[in-house]
Design a protein around this motif. Structure first.
Motif, PDB file in Angstrom:
ATOM      1  N   MET A 124     -43.406 -17.350  -9.861  1.00 49.28           N
ATOM      2  CA  MET A 124     -44.251 -17.150  -8.694  1.00 49.28           C
ATOM      3  C   MET A 124     -43.435 -16.952  -7.415  1.00 49.28           C
ATOM      4  SD  MET A 124     -47.247 -16.841  -7.356  1.00 49.28           S
ATOM      5  CE  MET A 124     -48.303 -17.318  -8.703  1.00 49.28           C
ATOM      6  N   LYS A 125     -42.301 -17.669  -7.329  1.00 44.20           N
ATOM      7  CA  LYS A 125     -41.520 -17.593  -6.092  1.00 44.20           C
ATOM      8  C   LYS A 125     -40.998 -16.183  -5.831  1.00 44.20           C
ATOM      9  CE  LYS A 125     -36.925 -18.740  -7.931  1.00 44.20           C
ATOM     10  NZ  LYS A 125     -35.769 -19.660  -7.841  1.00 44.20           N
ATOM     11  N   ASN A 126     -40.821 -15.389  -6.878  1.00 40.98           N
ATOM     12  CA  ASN A 126     -40.324 -14.030  -6.715  1.00 40.98           C
ATOM     13  C   ASN A 126     -41.319 -13.130  -5.991  1.00 40.98           C
ATOM     14  OD1 ASN A 126     -37.907 -14.604  -8.050  1.00 40.98           O
ATOM     15  ND2 ASN A 126     -38.794 -14.141 -10.056  1.00 40.98           N
ATOM     16  N   TYR A 127     -42.600 -13.506  -5.985  1.00 40.27           N
ATOM     17  CA  TYR A 127     -43.624 -12.683  -5.349  1.00 40.27           C
ATOM     18  C   TYR A 127     -43.840 -13.043  -3.878  1.00 40.27           C
ATOM     19  CZ  TYR A 127     -44.826 -11.210 -10.081  1.00 40.27           C
ATOM     20  OH  TYR A 127     -44.774 -10.695 -11.347  1.00 40.27           O
ATOM     21  N   ILE A 128     -43.353 -14.215  -3.468  1.00 45.40           N
ATOM     22  CA  ILE A 128     -43.620 -14.667  -2.097  1.00 45.40           C
ATOM     23  C   ILE A 128     -43.013 -13.727  -1.058  1.00 45.40           C
ATOM     24  CG2 ILE A 128     -43.238 -16.526  -0.432  1.00 45.40           C
ATOM     25  CD1 ILE A 128     -43.458 -18.507  -2.761  1.00 45.40           C
ATOM     26  N   PRO A 129     -41.702 -13.362  -1.146  1.00 49.07           N
ATOM     27  CA  PRO A 129     -41.159 -12.440  -0.145  1.00 49.07           C
ATOM     28  C   PRO A 129     -41.894 -11.104  -0.109  1.00 49.07           C
ATOM     29  CG  PRO A 129     -39.388 -13.496  -1.376  1.00 49.07           C
ATOM     30  CD  PRO A 129     -40.661 -13.812  -2.086  1.00 49.07           C
ATOM     31  N   ASN A 130     -42.299 -10.592  -1.278  1.00 49.22           N
ATOM     32  CA  ASN A 130     -43.013  -9.317  -1.314  1.00 49.22           C
ATOM     33  C   ASN A 130     -44.383  -9.429  -0.657  1.00 49.22           C
ATOM     34  OD1 ASN A 130     -40.845  -8.225  -2.653  1.00 49.22           O
ATOM     35  ND2 ASN A 130     -41.819  -8.210  -4.667  1.00 49.22           N
ATOM     36  N   ALA A 131     -45.026 -10.585  -0.797  1.00 45.89           N
ATOM     37  CA  ALA A 131     -46.318 -10.795  -0.140  1.00 45.89           C
ATOM     38  C   ALA A 131     -46.155 -10.779   1.376  1.00 45.89           C
ATOM     39  CB  ALA A 131     -46.933 -12.121  -0.602  1.00 45.89           C
ATOM     40  N   ILE A 132     -45.076 -11.391   1.866  1.00 47.02           N
ATOM     41  CA  ILE A 132     -44.801 -11.383   3.302  1.00 47.02           C
ATOM     42  C   ILE A 132     -44.512  -9.963   3.773  1.00 47.02           C
ATOM     43  CG2 ILE A 132     -43.314 -12.275   5.127  1.00 47.02           C
ATOM     44  CD1 ILE A 132     -45.110 -14.380   3.860  1.00 47.02           C
ATOM     45  N   THR A 133     -43.786  -9.188   2.959  1.00 43.08           N
ATOM     46  CA  THR A 133     -43.514  -7.784   3.295  1.00 43.08           C
ATOM     47  C   THR A 133     -44.819  -6.997   3.407  1.00 43.08           C
ATOM     48  OG1 THR A 133     -41.395  -7.886   2.119  1.00 43.08           O
ATOM     49  CG2 THR A 133     -42.264  -5.709   2.600  1.00 43.08           C
ATOM     50  N   CYS A 134     -45.761  -7.294   2.534  1.00 42.29           N
ATOM     51  CA  CYS A 134     -47.059  -6.612   2.589  1.00 42.29           C
ATOM     52  C   CYS A 134     -47.818  -6.959   3.866  1.00 42.29           C
ATOM     53  CB  CYS A 134     -47.894  -6.960   1.356  1.00 42.29           C
ATOM     54  SG  CYS A 134     -47.275  -6.194  -0.168  1.00 42.29           S
ATOM     55  N   LEU A 135     -47.629  -8.163   4.386  1.00 43.78           N
ATOM     56  CA  LEU A 135     -48.232  -8.520   5.673  1.00 43.78           C
ATOM     57  C   LEU A 135     -47.607  -7.700   6.799  1.00 43.78           C
ATOM     58  CD1 LEU A 135     -48.519 -12.418   5.351  1.00 43.78           C
ATOM     59  CD2 LEU A 135     -50.362 -10.722   5.222  1.00 43.78           C
ATOM     60  N   ASN A 136     -46.306  -7.459   6.709  1.00 44.94           N
ATOM     61  CA  ASN A 136     -45.638  -6.560   7.639  1.00 44.94           C
ATOM     62  C   ASN A 136     -46.306  -5.182   7.592  1.00 44.94           C
ATOM     63  OD1 ASN A 136     -43.874  -4.692   8.857  1.00 44.94           O
ATOM     64  ND2 ASN A 136     -42.149  -5.149   7.536  1.00 44.94           N
ATOM     65  N   LEU A 137     -46.503  -4.671   6.390  1.00 48.97           N
ATOM     66  CA  LEU A 137     -47.127  -3.358   6.217  1.00 48.97           C
ATOM     67  C   LEU A 137     -48.548  -3.341   6.760  1.00 48.97           C
ATOM     68  CD1 LEU A 137     -47.198  -0.492   5.057  1.00 48.97           C
ATOM     69  CD2 LEU A 137     -47.732  -1.488   2.825  1.00 48.97           C
ATOM     70  N   PHE A 138     -49.300  -4.406   6.510  1.00 51.98           N
ATOM     71  CA  PHE A 138     -50.681  -4.480   7.000  1.00 51.98           C
ATOM     72  C   PHE A 138     -50.716  -4.451   8.523  1.00 51.98           C
ATOM     73  CE2 PHE A 138     -54.497  -7.149   8.073  1.00 51.98           C
ATOM     74  CZ  PHE A 138     -55.441  -6.202   7.700  1.00 51.98           C
ATOM     75  N   CYS A 139     -49.784  -5.164   9.157  1.00 50.89           N
ATOM     76  CA  CYS A 139     -49.693  -5.128  10.623  1.00 50.89           C
ATOM     77  C   CYS A 139     -49.424  -3.705  11.110  1.00 50.89           C
ATOM     78  CB  CYS A 139     -48.581  -6.053  11.113  1.00 50.89           C
ATOM     79  SG  CYS A 139     -48.949  -7.812  10.972  1.00 50.89           S
ATOM     80  N   GLY A 140     -48.552  -2.996  10.384  1.00 53.70           N
ATOM     81  CA  GLY A 140     -48.263  -1.617  10.745  1.00 53.70           C
ATOM     82  C   GLY A 140     -49.485  -0.721  10.636  1.00 53.70           C
ATOM     83  N   CYS A 141     -50.276  -0.918   9.591  1.00 53.97           N
ATOM     84  CA  CYS A 141     -51.503  -0.128   9.429  1.00 53.97           C
ATOM     85  C   CYS A 141     -52.488  -0.391  10.570  1.00 53.97           C
ATOM     86  CB  CYS A 141     -52.158  -0.454   8.085  1.00 53.97           C
ATOM     87  SG  CYS A 141     -51.191   0.054   6.646  1.00 53.97           S
ATOM     88  N   LEU A 142     -52.663  -1.660  10.918  1.00 55.73           N
ATOM     89  CA  LEU A 142     -53.546  -2.001  12.039  1.00 55.73           C
ATOM     90  C   LEU A 142     -53.011  -1.421  13.348  1.00 55.73           C
ATOM     91  CD1 LEU A 142     -54.427  -5.752  11.307  1.00 55.73           C
ATOM     92  CD2 LEU A 142     -55.870  -3.742  10.940  1.00 55.73           C
TER      93      LEU A 142
END
Length: 234
Positions: free
Chosen positions: A1-19
Motif C-alpha cells: 500500500m505504501k507504494n501507492y501513497i506518493p502517486n496519490a499525492i502526485t494525482c492531487l498535484n494534477l487535480f490542482c492543475g486541472c482546476l
C-alpha cells in the motif's frame, strides 16, 4: 500500500492543475495562482514521501512529470495568456488579439524542460535550468500582486512589453545550461547547506515585508545565488 501513497499525492498535484486551468481560462487568474501554490506543496510532498517510504517507481517518475506538465507547464502558459489578454495592446506589430497566444511559449519550453530533466542524469542532486515550479510561482504571483496591491503595480504587470520579456526570459531559463541548487538537505550543517540557509532566511524576510510581491524577488534571488555559487552537477 505504501507504494501507492506518493502517486496519490502526485494525482492531487494534477487535480490542482486541472482546476487551475479551469479558473485561468475563465480569467479568475488569482484562483489559478493559489492552486499553483497548492500543487507545488503536493509536488514537494510526493517526492518527500517517496524518499521516506522508499517507494520509488518508474511509473511514479513518469506520473510526476505528467502532473507537472499540467500544473507547472499548461497553467502558467494559461495565466500568461490571461495577463496578455488583459493588457489589450499590440506590440511590435503583433495584433492585440494574437499577442496573448505568445504566453504559451512557457508551456512549450516547460515541456522541453521536463523531457530534458527525465533523461539528464546530472540533475539528481541539483538542477540544470530553472525548475518548472519556480517559473510557475513567478508567473502565478503576478495576478496575486494585481489582486492585492491596490493598483500599485498595474502599470508594470499589465505592460505587454514586461509580460513578453518575462515570457521570453523564462522560456530561455527553463532549458538553459544553468546550474541551480536544489532545496534538498542531506544534513543540517552550515558547511553543506550555507546557500540554502541564506536563501530561505532572505526569502522569509522578503515574504514578511512584501507578501505576494516578494515572490518574483525570491525567484530572482534563487537564480542569482545559483549563478554566484554554482551547484554541483555530478
Amino acid at each position: 500500500m505504501k507504494n501507492y501513497i506518493p502517486n496519490a499525492i502526485t494525482c492531487l498535484n494534477l487535480f490542482c492543475g486541472c482546476l487551475a486551468l479551469y479558473f485561468a481560462f475563465n480569467f479568475r487568474l488569482e484562483y489559478a495562482a493559489y492552486l499553483i501554490g497548492l500543487a507545488a506543496i503536493f509536488d514537494f510532498m510526493d517526492g518527500m514521501l517517496a524518499r521516506v517510504l522508499g517507494a520509488y517507481s518508474e511509473i511514479g517518475k513518469q506520473l510526476d512529470s505528467l502532473a507537472d506538465m499540467v500544473s507547472f507547464g499548461a497553467v502558467p502558459g494559461a495565466i500568461m495568456f490571461g495577463l496578455l489578454t488583459q493588457a489589450e495592446a499590440s506590440v511590435l506589430g503583433i495584433p492585440a488579439d494574437i499577442l496573448p497566444f505568445f504566453g504559451f511559449l512557457i508551456t512549450i519550453f516547460s515541456a522541453l524542460r521536463l523531457a530534458k530533466f527525465n533523461i539528464d542524469t546530472r540533475q539528481a542532486e541539483s538542477f540544470i535550468g530553472v525548475p518548472t515550479p519556480a517559473c510557475s510561482m513567478f508567473i502565478g504571483s503576478l495576478p496575486l500582486i494585481l489582486a492585492t496591491s491596490g493598483n500599485l503595480y498595474d502599470n508594470v504587470i499589465l505592460n505587454p512589453y514586461f509580460l513578453l520579456v518575462v515570457t521570453v526570459v523564462f522560456s530561455y531559463l527553463l532549458v538553459a545550461e544553468l546550474p541551480l541548487f536544489a532545496l534538498k538537505f542531506k544534513n543540517l550543517t552550515w558547511k553543506d547547506n550555507a546557500i540554502r540557509f541564506v536563501f530561505l532566511g532572505i526569502s522569509v524576510i522578503l515574504l514578511a515585508l512584501a507578501k505576494f510581491a516578494a515572490i518574483p524577488l525570491i525567484i530572482v534571488l534563487y537564480v542569482v545565488l545559483s549563478i554566484f555559487k554554482k551547484a554541483p552537477t555530478s
